[in-house]
Scaffold this motif. Structure first.
Motif, short mmCIF file in Angstrom:
data_model
loop_
_atom_site.label_atom_id
_atom_site.label_comp_id
_atom_site.label_asym_id
_atom_site.label_seq_id
_atom_site.Cartn_x
_atom_site.Cartn_y
_atom_site.Cartn_z
N GLN A 117 1.07 -1.18 -0.20
CA GLN A 117 -0.03 0.00 0.00
C GLN A 117 1.00 1.28 0.08
O GLN A 117 0.39 2.40 -0.16
N ARG A 118 2.17 1.28 0.14
CA ARG A 118 3.14 2.44 0.16
C ARG A 118 2.55 3.30 1.03
O ARG A 118 2.29 4.42 0.77
N VAL A 119 2.28 3.02 2.31
CA VAL A 119 2.01 3.75 3.39
C VAL A 119 3.19 4.73 3.62
O VAL A 119 4.30 4.72 3.18
N ARG A 120 2.68 6.04 4.26
CA ARG A 120 3.85 7.04 4.40
C ARG A 120 4.85 6.31 5.74
O ARG A 120 5.92 6.88 5.50
N GLY A 121 4.34 5.61 6.34
CA GLY A 121 5.49 5.14 7.37
C GLY A 121 4.68 4.23 8.45
O GLY A 121 3.30 3.98 8.18
N VAL A 122 5.24 3.59 9.31
CA VAL A 122 4.71 2.73 10.13
C VAL A 122 4.91 2.89 11.62
O VAL A 122 6.42 2.92 12.03
N LEU A 123 4.31 2.66 12.62
CA LEU A 123 4.45 2.30 14.02
C LEU A 123 4.36 1.07 14.23
O LEU A 123 3.18 0.49 13.86
N LEU A 124 5.42 0.52 15.04
CA LEU A 124 5.41 -1.12 15.27
C LEU A 124 5.59 -1.22 16.54
O LEU A 124 6.49 -0.86 17.05
N THR A 125 4.94 -2.18 17.07
CA THR A 125 5.32 -2.90 18.21
C THR A 125 5.69 -4.50 17.73
O THR A 125 4.91 -4.82 17.55
N PRO A 126 6.92 -4.84 17.89
CA PRO A 126 7.15 -6.01 17.20
C PRO A 126 6.62 -7.17 17.96
O PRO A 126 6.77 -7.23 19.21
N ALA A 127 6.28 -8.22 17.26
CA ALA A 127 5.85 -9.60 17.78
C ALA A 127 7.11 -10.64 17.62
O ALA A 127 7.15 -11.55 18.15
N ASP A 128 7.63 -10.38 16.33
CA ASP A 128 8.91 -11.37 16.18
C ASP A 128 10.29 -11.09 17.08
O ASP A 128 10.84 -9.90 16.81
N ALA A 129 10.50 -12.03 18.16
CA ALA A 129 11.91 -11.54 18.76
C ALA A 129 13.11 -11.78 17.89
O ALA A 129 14.11 -11.20 18.30
N PHE A 144 9.87 3.78 9.89
CA PHE A 144 9.12 3.05 10.76
C PHE A 144 9.74 3.60 12.19
O PHE A 144 10.97 3.79 12.11
N VAL A 145 8.65 3.61 13.13
CA VAL A 145 9.26 4.07 14.53
C VAL A 145 8.62 2.80 15.39
O VAL A 145 7.48 2.13 15.33
N LEU A 146 9.61 2.20 16.55
CA LEU A 146 9.28 1.28 17.34
C LEU A 146 8.38 1.65 18.47
O LEU A 146 9.03 3.02 18.91
N VAL A 147 7.28 1.10 18.88
CA VAL A 147 6.49 1.68 19.85
C VAL A 147 6.43 0.66 21.09
O VAL A 147 6.19 -0.53 20.68
N ASP A 148 6.54 1.30 22.15
CA ASP A 148 6.70 0.16 23.47
C ASP A 148 7.77 -0.76 23.42
O ASP A 148 7.96 -1.85 23.75
N ARG A 149 8.86 -0.34 22.69
CA ARG A 149 10.16 -1.20 22.55
C ARG A 149 11.18 -0.21 22.15
O ARG A 149 11.07 0.56 21.57
N VAL A 150 12.44 -0.63 22.95
CA VAL A 150 13.61 0.27 22.69
C VAL A 150 14.32 0.03 21.36
O VAL A 150 14.43 -1.39 21.17
N ALA A 151 14.88 0.75 20.59
CA ALA A 151 15.54 0.45 19.27
C ALA A 151 16.79 -0.06 19.39
O ALA A 151 17.82 0.45 19.11
N GLU A 152 17.21 -1.12 20.15
CA GLU A 152 18.31 -1.55 20.57
C GLU A 152 18.85 -2.41 19.26
O GLU A 152 18.35 -3.21 18.30
N GLY A 153 20.11 -1.97 18.67
CA GLY A 153 20.66 -2.53 17.63
C GLY A 153 20.34 -1.98 16.42
O GLY A 153 20.56 -2.62 15.24
N THR A 154 19.49 -1.02 16.36
CA THR A 154 18.74 -0.32 15.01
C THR A 154 19.17 0.87 15.18
O THR A 154 19.40 1.63 16.12
N THR A 155 18.99 1.55 13.84
CA THR A 155 19.02 3.23 13.89
C THR A 155 17.70 3.89 13.67
O THR A 155 17.63 5.01 13.38
N GLU A 156 16.37 3.01 13.79
CA GLU A 156 15.26 3.80 13.85
C GLU A 156 14.79 4.63 15.23
O GLU A 156 15.41 4.33 16.23
N CYS A 157 13.59 5.38 14.86
CA CYS A 157 13.36 5.90 16.24
C CYS A 157 12.52 5.10 17.00
O CYS A 157 12.07 4.00 16.51
#
Length: 344
Positions: A117-129, A144-157
């Motif tokens: 769908q080429r969304v503008r961006g994604v807010l994501l609470t990951p389920a895949d460990a 994308f921005v991680l929500v309720d999760r610290v972005a450890e080892g990634t460059t995302e917000c």
């Protein structure tokens, strides 16, 4: 089934070119008044509706933001969605909310849908460990921005709550109330939030001079009321039953409370209970639930604002200041109610 009316139908009915119809829709000031009136009349008569998705694809700028959460049955994530929707609406965007149901496979399917769908961006609470779904999604170049999760080892917000501090608050409260044997109903061990809250619980025990054996962990496959009832049944079956229980979220705590009520165990006199999230139902429970409050609405709004900052920076002309990824960590708050106020 009726066929949809297209721009060519409007052009034919108005006796003009497709380009003229497009100009009436997008740049009306460039079209003569008489022609514009004729085209608008044809649009009204035929019931033509512009294909917003097609326009967005041509422009490369969707007006939709994706939000993928672990469990829309959990009021905590409903509040996160409320905050994200509020910030998105102020920016003229809509939010497509999807539920992974704590399944890595479903998460992958929804991330693929967002890419299609080429969304503008994604807010994501990951389920895949494992992080594989995020790695696959990253290839599409959609922010994308991680929500309720610290972005450890990634460059995302990311926007999260200090769950170690939250676990410490919960168990310190129980220790201060005189409890020396505490159960932790923890949820799926692959979730970072579950592990961090356990770390905080152990920190509180260490502060009081107690070892890790003072914490009896009862893992569950899910973070819902049914899993809490099952954990409560297991808790009742322990020979040396702890006098207090800390649950990884409020739904688990409510399930434990139901199991105790059914078994005739008094809360908090026989068993103190502390939950996590401070959802609306916590205060309305038969025994009002002590809980660690997360600012869920604020979390969703901040995550959406970070995503908007990033997408606007990408769309801006070169030479502007590039977007800087940030990790926002909010602080939890303990809300004390009857479920933990025993007279020990």
């Amino acid at each position: 089934m009726a066929q949809s009316v297209g721009i060519k139908d409007v052009a034919r009915a108005a006796g003009v070119s497709v380009g003229t119809v497009s100009n009436v829709i997008n740049r009306p000031e460039t079209v003569a008044s008489e022609t514009r009136t004729r085209v608008l009349s044809a649009i009204d008569r035929l019931g033509y509706v512009r294909s917003e998705s097609a326009r967005q694809l041509r422009a490369g700028r969707s007006r939709i933001m994706g939000l993928l959460v672990l469990d829309m049955g959990n009021p905590f994530f409903v509040d996160v969605a409320r905050g994200a929707e509020r910030a998105a609406r102020e920016a003229g965007l809509g939010v497509m909310v999807c539920n992974s149901a704590q399944s890595a496979a479903e998460e992958a399917e929804y991330l693929s849908l967002f890419a299609e769908q080429r969304v503008r961006g994604v807010l994501l609470t990951p389920a895949d460990a494992t992080g594989r779904n995020i790695e696959t999604f990253r290839r599409h170049g959609i922010p994308f921005v991680l929500v309720d999760r610290v972005a450890e080892g990634t460059t995302e917000c990311s926007v999260s709550v200090d769950d170690v501090a939250g676990g410490t608050l919960a168990v310190r409260h129980l220790v201060d109330a005189g409890h020396r044997s505490i159960a932790y109903v923890s949820g799926p061990p692959g979730l970072n939030q579950v592990r961090d809250r356990r770390t905080g619980a152990l920190n509180a025990l260490a502060e009081a001079g107690l070892g890790p054996e003072a914490l009896r962990e009862l893992p569950t496959e899910r973070l819902d009321v049914a899993a809490g009832r099952d954990a409560g049944a297991r808790l009742l079956g322990l020979a040396d039953r702890p006098t207090a229980v800390f649950c990884a979220n409020d739904l688990l705590a409510l399930g434990v409370l139901q199991a105790m009520f059914a078994a005739g165990v008094s809360v908090p006199d026989d068993l103190a209970i502390v939950g996590y999230d401070d959802i609306e139902f916590a205060a309305a429970a038969a025994v009002p639930l002590t809980s660690v409050r997360q600012p869920a609405v604020t979390m969703g709004a901040l995550a959406a604002e970070l995503l908007l900052e990033e997408t606007e920076a990408e769309a801006a002309e070169s030479g502007t200041r590039p977007h800087e990824h940030r990790r926002v960590v909010l602080q939890p708050e303990l809300v004390v109610r009857n479920s933990s106020l025993s007279g020990r």
